[in-house]
Design a protein around this motif. Structure first.
Motif, short mmCIF file in Angstrom:
data_model
loop_
_atom_site.label_atom_id
_atom_site.label_comp_id
_atom_site.label_asym_id
_atom_site.label_seq_id
_atom_site.Cartn_x
_atom_site.Cartn_y
_atom_site.Cartn_z
N SER A 22 0.85 -1.19 0.00
CA SER A 22 0.00 0.00 0.00
C SER A 22 0.89 1.25 0.00
CB SER A 22 -0.89 -0.01 1.23
OG SER A 22 -0.10 0.10 2.39
N PRO A 23 0.33 2.42 -0.36
CA PRO A 23 1.15 3.64 -0.39
C PRO A 23 1.81 3.92 0.97
CG PRO A 23 -0.94 4.03 -1.47
CD PRO A 23 -1.03 2.67 -0.85
N GLU A 24 1.23 3.41 2.06
CA GLU A 24 1.81 3.66 3.38
C GLU A 24 3.09 2.84 3.61
OE1 GLU A 24 -1.28 2.73 2.68
OE2 GLU A 24 -2.74 4.00 3.71
N LYS A 25 3.33 1.85 2.73
CA LYS A 25 4.49 0.97 2.96
C LYS A 25 5.46 0.98 1.78
CE LYS A 25 2.04 -2.38 5.88
NZ LYS A 25 0.63 -2.47 5.49
N LEU A 26 5.49 2.08 1.04
CA LEU A 26 6.28 2.11 -0.20
C LEU A 26 7.76 1.81 0.01
CD1 LEU A 26 4.78 5.12 -2.19
CD2 LEU A 26 4.45 2.66 -2.56
N GLU A 27 8.30 2.16 1.20
CA GLU A 27 9.74 1.96 1.42
C GLU A 27 10.13 0.48 1.30
OE1 GLU A 27 7.72 3.69 3.30
OE2 GLU A 27 8.51 5.73 3.52
N TRP A 28 9.15 -0.42 1.51
CA TRP A 28 9.45 -1.85 1.40
C TRP A 28 9.77 -2.27 -0.03
CZ3 TRP A 28 10.10 -5.59 5.08
CH2 TRP A 28 9.80 -5.22 6.39
N LEU A 29 9.41 -1.43 -1.00
CA LEU A 29 9.70 -1.78 -2.39
C LEU A 29 11.20 -1.97 -2.63
CD1 LEU A 29 7.30 0.49 -4.48
CD2 LEU A 29 7.42 -2.01 -4.61
N ASN A 30 12.02 -1.20 -1.90
CA ASN A 30 13.48 -1.33 -2.08
C ASN A 30 13.92 -2.77 -1.84
OD1 ASN A 30 12.74 1.39 -1.25
ND2 ASN A 30 14.90 1.86 -1.38
N LEU A 31 13.40 -3.36 -0.74
CA LEU A 31 13.79 -4.71 -0.37
C LEU A 31 13.25 -5.73 -1.37
CD1 LEU A 31 15.40 -6.03 1.85
CD2 LEU A 31 13.29 -6.34 3.16
N LEU A 32 11.99 -5.55 -1.77
CA LEU A 32 11.38 -6.47 -2.73
C LEU A 32 12.16 -6.46 -4.05
CD1 LEU A 32 9.04 -8.37 -3.54
CD2 LEU A 32 7.75 -6.35 -4.24
N ARG A 33 12.53 -5.26 -4.47
CA ARG A 33 13.27 -5.09 -5.72
C ARG A 33 14.55 -5.92 -5.71
NH1 ARG A 33 11.50 -3.65 -10.53
NH2 ARG A 33 12.55 -1.90 -11.50
N MET A 34 15.20 -5.99 -4.55
CA MET A 34 16.48 -6.71 -4.44
C MET A 34 16.26 -8.22 -4.40
SD MET A 34 18.90 -4.43 -2.00
CE MET A 34 17.77 -3.62 -0.91
N HIS A 35 15.01 -8.66 -4.13
CA HIS A 35 14.76 -10.08 -3.96
C HIS A 35 14.10 -10.76 -5.15
CE1 HIS A 35 15.76 -9.41 0.23
NE2 HIS A 35 15.77 -10.71 0.40
N THR A 36 13.73 -9.98 -6.17
CA THR A 36 13.04 -10.62 -7.30
C THR A 36 13.40 -9.95 -8.62
OG1 THR A 36 10.87 -11.27 -8.18
CG2 THR A 36 10.95 -9.17 -7.02
N THR A 37 13.40 -10.76 -9.68
CA THR A 37 13.58 -10.18 -11.02
C THR A 37 12.23 -9.98 -11.70
OG1 THR A 37 13.79 -12.38 -12.00
CG2 THR A 37 15.84 -11.27 -11.37
N THR A 38 11.13 -10.36 -11.05
CA THR A 38 9.79 -10.17 -11.64
C THR A 38 9.50 -8.68 -11.76
OG1 THR A 38 9.02 -12.23 -10.64
CG2 THR A 38 7.34 -10.66 -11.34
N PRO A 39 9.05 -8.21 -12.94
CA PRO A 39 8.70 -6.79 -13.07
C PRO A 39 7.58 -6.42 -12.11
CG PRO A 39 8.89 -7.82 -15.23
CD PRO A 39 8.94 -8.93 -14.21
#
Ligand code: CO
Length: 403
Positions: A239-256
């Motif tokens: 959710s928009p309230e948790k956007l900072e977690w995208l950094n970690l997800l980005r490092m863990h997956t190659t899925t767009p």
């Protein structure tokens, strides 16, 4: 000088939800413009914002200066960035662009630099969905047979809570919702995509919308589990309230990744774009304030190698669909377009709606947005108040899931 002489706000429900349309009439009786201001869950609040607050600011103003009027509307309330005011501004903004196109005798994509493509590749907003994996497979097969190349899969079915569960979840029994066990959701999604790849191979472009249902660690687990099945994108992981977690997800997956339908303002999309935390930006353009801000998002995204997939659910009028589509046609970083096939009643109310041929969507070549609004037809479909009945998902213990 052509000036704004009258502004009307309509709420009509020719489909399954209330659509909000703004019409601007001008000092030239032959020229008017239409804009989409649909925030279906709060339609009456939008109508009040347009009729009581924006219209009085705008009467007598020249229709030419869209950017100045946009900035004036945005700053006028001082408190800003909310979905009600942004949708209200969008109704005015899109109508002013429609008027500009009509006055210049050109479809809007011409004003945006001309076409980069003839039509926009779409996927249907209704997910391939079912009560079990078998029925999801059947649904995907039907779509493939019908010529769809991009298919979004719904994941395991969220069942309506039983009467007993409702009793457990809400002691007063007042709010009825769906019940989700996150672990079952994660394993169910992985099983669905595994089965779909076994059945149909890796040719079809398959997507999943997580709809912010999971906690961040659960989301990381799902993304890792889906990695072998080569999704075209994974949508709304946080959710928009948790956007900072995208950094970690980005490092863990190659899925767009794709995100952004809940974004209201630049503070949300700028962080995601400039940190390259998504591959596709999914803004709901009336939620941002219309065509004027949406074009700026598209340009910013282009600079960072990110493509657009504007949000195109059923709670978007054909006027709003056309606004998205004119931008789609004119930008180099168009990715894909979400689309909801309109009912006959919707097409009757909105003559000239964009047309689906194959799985590409086309505008007509009329000046402006190219879509009209039949006020008499619209009256046949009074508002239905969808916002009062929206489904609420809950954890098994009754906690509301913000999805
Ligand atoms: Co979504």
């Amino acid at each position: 000088m052509v000036t704004i002489s009258n502004i009307k706000t309509f709420i009509t429900a020719p489909g399954r939800c209330d659509l909000v349309v703004v019409k601007i009439e001008t000092s030239d009786p032959t020229i008017y413009g239409l804009g989409c201001a649909t925030f279906t869950q709060r339609a009456l609040a939008i109508k009040t914002a347009v009729d009581e607050y924006l219209a009085p600011l705008l009467y007598g103003r020249c229709v030419n200066n869209i950017e100045d009027l946009w900035q004036s509307m945005y700053g006028n309330s001082y408190w800003r960035n909310g979905p009600v005011l942004n949708n209200a501004i969008s109704g005015i903004d899109e109508a002013l662009w429609d008027i500009k196109g009509k006055m210049l005798g050109a479809p809007l994509y011409e004003l945006f630099g001309g076409k980069c493509r003839k039509g926009a590749q779409v996927y249907l907003s209704g997910n391939a969905y079912g009560s079990d994996t078998e029925s999801v497979v059947r649904c995907v097969k039907e779509r493939l047979d019908a010529g769809c190349r991009y298919i979004r899969v719904g994941g395991p079915k969220v069942s309506e809570a039983s009467a007993e569960e409702t009793q457990r979840q809400m002691p007063d029994g007042a709010i009825y919702g769906g019940s989700i066990d996150p672990d079952e959701f994660i394993s169910g999604c992985i099983e669905q995509f595994k089965t779909l790849r076994e059945q149909f191979g890796y040719g079809p472009k398959l997507m999943l919308d997580v709809h912010e249902k999971l906690t961040p660690p659960q989301m990381l687990k799902l993304a890792k589990g889906l990695e072998p099945y080569d999704l075209f994108f994974l949508e709304d992981c946080f959710s928009p309230e948790k956007l900072e977690w995208l950094n970690l997800l980005r490092m863990h997956t190659t899925t767009p990744l794709s995100i952004g339908e809940l974004f209201n303002n630049e503070n949300e999309y700028r962080y995601v774009i400039t940190n390259r935390l998504t591959d596709y930006i999914r803004c709901h353009i009336s939620q941002l304030g219309g065509i004027t801000p949406a074009r700026k998002v598209a340009v910013l995204a282009e600079q960072f190698g990110i493509k657009t997939i504007w949000h195109g659910p059923g709670d978007l009028s054909p006027v709003g669909v056309a606004a998205q589509l004119h931008i789609d046609l004119a930008i180099p970083n168009f990715g894909l377009q979400e689309y909801t096939v309109p009912t006959k009643a919707i097409n009757d109310v909105f003559p000239g709606s964009p047309e689906l041929r194959g799985d590409y969507l086309y505008v007509n070549e009329a000046p402006g947005l190219g879509v009209d609004f039949d006020e008499g037809e619209a009256e046949k479909y009074p508002p239905i108040g969808y916002g009062l009945t929206r489904f609420i998902n809950r954890l098994p213990d009754g906690t509301v899931i913000r999805s």
